[in-house]
Design an enzyme around this catalytic site. Structure first.
Site, PDB file in Angstrom:
ATOM      1  N   GLY A 214       0.845  -1.195   0.000  1.00  0.00           N
ATOM      2  CA  GLY A 214       0.000   0.000   0.000  1.00  0.00           C
ATOM      3  C   GLY A 214       0.879   1.244   0.000  1.00  0.00           C
ATOM      4  CB  ILE A 215       0.394   4.648  -0.395  1.00  0.00           C
ATOM      5  CG1 ILE A 215      -1.110   4.584  -0.151  1.00  0.00           C
ATOM      6  CG2 ILE A 215       0.723   4.432  -1.854  1.00  0.00           C
ATOM      7  CD1 ILE A 215      -1.885   5.682  -0.785  1.00  0.00           C
ATOM      8  N   GLY A 216       2.200   5.054   2.072  1.00  0.00           N
ATOM      9  CA  GLY A 216       2.369   5.669   3.388  1.00  0.00           C
ATOM     10  C   GLY A 216       3.595   5.140   4.097  1.00  0.00           C
ATOM     11  CB  ILE A 218       3.038   0.797   7.329  1.00  0.00           C
ATOM     12  CG1 ILE A 218       2.827   1.329   8.747  1.00  0.00           C
ATOM     13  CG2 ILE A 218       3.142  -0.728   7.327  1.00  0.00           C
ATOM     14  CD1 ILE A 218       1.579   0.884   9.432  1.00  0.00           C
ATOM     15  CD  GLU A 237      -4.921   0.201  -4.870  1.00  0.00           C
ATOM     16  OE1 GLU A 237      -5.292  -0.853  -4.321  1.00  0.00           O
ATOM     17  OE2 GLU A 237      -5.258   1.312  -4.454  1.00  0.00           O
ATOM     18  N   GLY A 335      -7.877  -0.670  -2.990  1.00  0.00           N
ATOM     19  CA  GLY A 335      -7.685  -2.065  -3.417  1.00  0.00           C
ATOM     20  C   GLY A 335      -7.440  -3.007  -2.256  1.00  0.00           C
TER      21      GLY A 335
HETATM   22  N1  COA Z   1      -9.758   6.599  15.473  1.00  0.00           N
HETATM   23  C1  COA Z   1      -9.598   7.918  15.245  1.00  0.00           C
HETATM   24  N2  COA Z   1      -8.580   8.425  14.526  1.00  0.00           N
HETATM   25  C2  COA Z   1      -7.686   7.558  14.030  1.00  0.00           C
HETATM   26  C3  COA Z   1      -7.792   6.175  14.231  1.00  0.00           C
HETATM   27  C4  COA Z   1      -8.871   5.707  14.987  1.00  0.00           C
HETATM   28  N3  COA Z   1      -9.026   4.418  15.235  1.00  0.00           N
HETATM   29  N4  COA Z   1      -6.756   5.574  13.625  1.00  0.00           N
HETATM   30  C5  COA Z   1      -6.025   6.528  13.065  1.00  0.00           C
HETATM   31  N5  COA Z   1      -6.577   7.719  13.314  1.00  0.00           N
HETATM   32  C6  COA Z   1      -6.044   9.023  12.911  1.00  0.00           C
HETATM   33  C7  COA Z   1      -4.561   9.099  13.187  1.00  0.00           C
HETATM   34  O1  COA Z   1      -4.282   9.513  14.514  1.00  0.00           O
HETATM   35  C8  COA Z   1      -4.128  10.113  12.178  1.00  0.00           C
HETATM   36  O2  COA Z   1      -4.505  11.400  12.650  1.00  0.00           O
HETATM   37  P1  COA Z   1      -3.456  12.604  12.645  1.00  0.00           P
HETATM   38  O3  COA Z   1      -3.165  12.792  11.183  1.00  0.00           O
HETATM   39  O4  COA Z   1      -4.229  13.695  13.278  1.00  0.00           O
HETATM   40  O5  COA Z   1      -2.292  12.109  13.427  1.00  0.00           O
HETATM   41  C9  COA Z   1      -5.009   9.816  10.986  1.00  0.00           C
HETATM   42  O6  COA Z   1      -6.144   9.144  11.502  1.00  0.00           O
HETATM   43  C10 COA Z   1      -4.323   8.949   9.931  1.00  0.00           C
HETATM   44  O7  COA Z   1      -3.902   7.742  10.510  1.00  0.00           O
HETATM   45  P2  COA Z   1      -2.649   6.954   9.923  1.00  0.00           P
HETATM   46  O8  COA Z   1      -2.686   5.579  10.429  1.00  0.00           O
HETATM   47  O9  COA Z   1      -1.407   7.747  10.151  1.00  0.00           O
HETATM   48  O10 COA Z   1      -2.972   6.984   8.365  1.00  0.00           O
HETATM   49  P3  COA Z   1      -2.128   6.508   7.141  1.00  0.00           P
HETATM   50  O11 COA Z   1      -1.781   7.700   6.364  1.00  0.00           O
HETATM   51  O12 COA Z   1      -1.013   5.577   7.529  1.00  0.00           O
HETATM   52  O13 COA Z   1      -3.215   5.693   6.333  1.00  0.00           O
HETATM   53  C11 COA Z   1      -5.149   4.279   6.172  1.00  0.00           C
HETATM   54  C12 COA Z   1      -3.834   4.557   6.915  1.00  0.00           C
HETATM   55  C13 COA Z   1      -5.750   3.048   6.794  1.00  0.00           C
HETATM   56  C14 COA Z   1      -6.088   5.448   6.310  1.00  0.00           C
HETATM   57  C15 COA Z   1      -4.803   4.049   4.674  1.00  0.00           C
HETATM   58  O14 COA Z   1      -3.896   3.016   4.560  1.00  0.00           O
HETATM   59  C16 COA Z   1      -6.050   3.712   3.870  1.00  0.00           C
HETATM   60  O15 COA Z   1      -6.782   4.590   3.481  1.00  0.00           O
HETATM   61  N6  COA Z   1      -6.294   2.407   3.612  1.00  0.00           N
HETATM   62  C17 COA Z   1      -7.457   1.962   2.857  1.00  0.00           C
HETATM   63  C18 COA Z   1      -7.151   1.838   1.394  1.00  0.00           C
HETATM   64  C19 COA Z   1      -6.144   0.761   1.086  1.00  0.00           C
HETATM   65  O16 COA Z   1      -5.733  -0.011   1.924  1.00  0.00           O
HETATM   66  N7  COA Z   1      -5.765   0.681  -0.193  1.00  0.00           N
HETATM   67  C20 COA Z   1      -4.880  -0.341  -0.699  1.00  0.00           C
HETATM   68  C21 COA Z   1      -3.484   0.059  -0.853  1.00  0.00           C
HETATM   69  S1  COA Z   1      -3.146   1.558  -1.690  1.00  0.00           S
END
Ligand code: COA
Length: 467
Positions: A214-216, A218, A237, A335
């Site tokens: 995925g992205i980001g 991790i 993806e 995805g």
């Molecule tokens: N409740 C409230 N807020 C939450 C939370 C929860 N359970 N979990 C995370 N957050 C907040 C974090 O504190 C962070 O806030 P901040 O920016 O104020 O610090 C924000 O949400 C983002 O969390 P983070 O885990 O850092 O996001 P990320 O950029 O690593 O993205 C997903 C994680 C899950 C959002 C992202 O991977 C996603 O959209 N996944 C779905 C799509 C996917 O998997 N596609 C396939 C691959 S591309």
């Protein structure tokens, strides 16, 4: 006519091209690094000339001008992946959101949403009259097959990519030449927690595996831990900058793939100039439409497929929430389920959901007894296998409900384990751990004792209120 004559006959300014957009139209646009800002800017500048036009976009890296108050009645965003610039607008109803697995989006667009106009960004034509969709093939290339009007911003900064990523100049209605650097996703520094998560994920990856990342933070942390692996494959993806060094070093060489052997397959590039330079004119990287790349059946054709994605919340049964926080749309399923299912169906495959154990600067646990009210389940518990945090790995397939809950408590942040154990007891009417196991589970709690006391106090007062 030669292709050059065809191309020149279709060359117009952005202002001329957007005259083909009418009131009440639906307009689909390229997204992320392929968002055709040059043409969209002309629409924004002339917004008063348009009424009730729907803009359909997967994900913007810039701002979402369609959500501004003055756009009301003129333009409305129908978003396919929420981001920082439009989350609020989706929550308050200014904009709308369509949910769909990414591999189905081409079909959803063509057969359900039915946009009349497509605006995309492409590279300049080659000597045979073919332009390339470069970084952004996914659903974008397909829109040019069925939209009545197809407007392309021709940008010399758009890389020319291999795969199913080209179209002839005759397939477009208008071309607008505007050179602009592409929007970039710059890598952020990998945190200590992400590094631990990367190490845990890497322990589940073997030589010869085919990866989806995925992205980001991790995925980049996972990439940083793959230097002692060999013969990895990539079928993903999206990819970010994290994979470039591994590809250049031959750690990812796609040798062991069953499909597209020797070549990386992606739907879109999602990085900075570093990645865009790497994929430019590089025959070892193929971009294909997303209904092919993300189709679980295609994914599963590669043996030992490993998908790595992230999430926001997991309950004690392993239900995964990745795209909503309560009633608020945070991102989209993208995805995630496509790859979880494809990896699960692949011979020797594994799906991993990796996340930090806490959110909001450590204030809340991502592992919870119950999903927050209003949130949508992104990946159902029956699809989920490995959940990874900085505290370890919970393997869930084949486990009973109690075993799942215990495995997840064991990878929660220690300061939240006491709370989760109490909830476990309430749910299952038994203690999850023996005395020795409990000692192990709570061994790091001392430094968080005040946090734990506070949680238990809150829990008890909630219970008393309920009673
Ligand atoms: N409740 C409230 N807020 C939450 C939370 C929860 N359970 N979990 C995370 N957050 C907040 C974090 O504190 C962070 O806030 P901040 O920016 O104020 O610090 C924000 O949400 C983002 O969390 P983070 O885990 O850092 O996001 P990320 O950029 O690593 O993205 C997903 C994680 C899950 C959002 C992202 O991977 C996603 O959209 N996944 C779905 C799509 C996917 O998997 N596609 C396939 C691959 S591309």
């Amino acid at each position: 006519m030669t292709w050059k004559e065809i191309y020149e006959s279709k060359l117009v300014t952005a202002e001329e091209a957007i005259k083909s957009i009418h009131d009440n139209d639906k307009v689909v646009t390229g997204f992320a690094c392929g968002e055709p800002f040059g043409i969209l800017q002309a629409l924004i500048d002339n917004y008063k000339d348009y009424n009730n036009v729907e803009i359909i976009n997967m994900l913007t890296l810039g701002d979402s001008p369609w959500c501004r108050p003055e756009m009301k009645g003129h333009f409305k965003l129908n978003c396919l992946f929420a981001s920082h610039s439009n989350r609020k607008a989706i929550s308050n109803g200014t904009s709308d959101f369509t949910t769909s697995h990414f591999y189905e989006i081409p079909d959803v667009l063509k057969n359900y949403i039915c946009p009349r106009v497509s605006i995309v960004m492409v590279s300049p034509p080659d000597e045979h009259g073919y332009v390339s969709f470069g970084t952004t093939v996914d659903y974008t290339r397909g829109t040019t097959d069925y939209c009545e009007v197809v407007i392309a911003q021709v940008n010399k900064h758009m890389p020319r990519t291999f795969g199913n990523s080209i179209k002839h100049v005759r397939d477009f209605t208008y071309f607008v030449e505007i050179d602009q650097p592409l929007p970039e996703i710059k890598g952020v520094e990998i945190s200590e927690n992400e590094m631990k998560i990367g190490i845990n994920c890497a322990s589940l990856i073997n030589d010869g595996d085919c990866l989806q990342l995925g992205i980001g933070g991790i995925p980049n942390a996972v990439c940083a831990q793959l230097w002692d692996k060999k013969d990895l494959g990539l079928h993903s993806e999206l990819v970010g900058d994290g994979v470039v060094d591994l590809l250049e070093a031959g750690i990812i060489n796609n040798k062991k793939k069953q499909t597209h052997m020797g070549r990386t397959v992606i739907g879109a590039a999602f990085g900075s100039k570093k990645l865009n330079d790497y994929i430019n004119n590089n025959p070892s990287v193929e971009l294909h439409p997303i209904d092919y790349v993300n189709n679980p059946i295609e994914i599963a054709k590669n043996d030992n497929m490993v998908s790595i994605n992230s999430c926001l919340q997991v309950d004690l049964l392993g239900q995964v929430v990745s795209d909503t926080v309560g009633l608020n749309q945070f991102s989209a399923v993208g995805g995630q389920v496509d790859f979880v299912r494809g990896a699960t169906m692949s011979k020797g495959g594994r799906s991993i959901i990796a996340m930090p154990s806490t959110a909001k600067k450590g204030m809340i646990s991502r592992i919870v007894p119950l999903i927050t009210e209003g949130s949508a389940i992104t990946t159902p518990r029956n699809d989920v296998n490995y959940i990874v945090t900085e505290f370890g790995i919970a393997q869930l397939k084949g486990k009973t409900l109690k075993e799942r809950a215990k495995a997840l408590i064991s990878i929660a942040h220690p300061k939240f384990r006491a709370h989760l154990i109490i909830e476990y007891i309430k749910r299952f009417n038994e203690e999850p751990f023996s005395k020795d196991e409990l000692k192990e589970q709570l061994k790091d709690v001392k430094e968080h004792v005040d946090d734990v006391k506070m949680q238990i106090k809150n829990l008890l007062s909630k219970r008393i209120e309920e009673a």
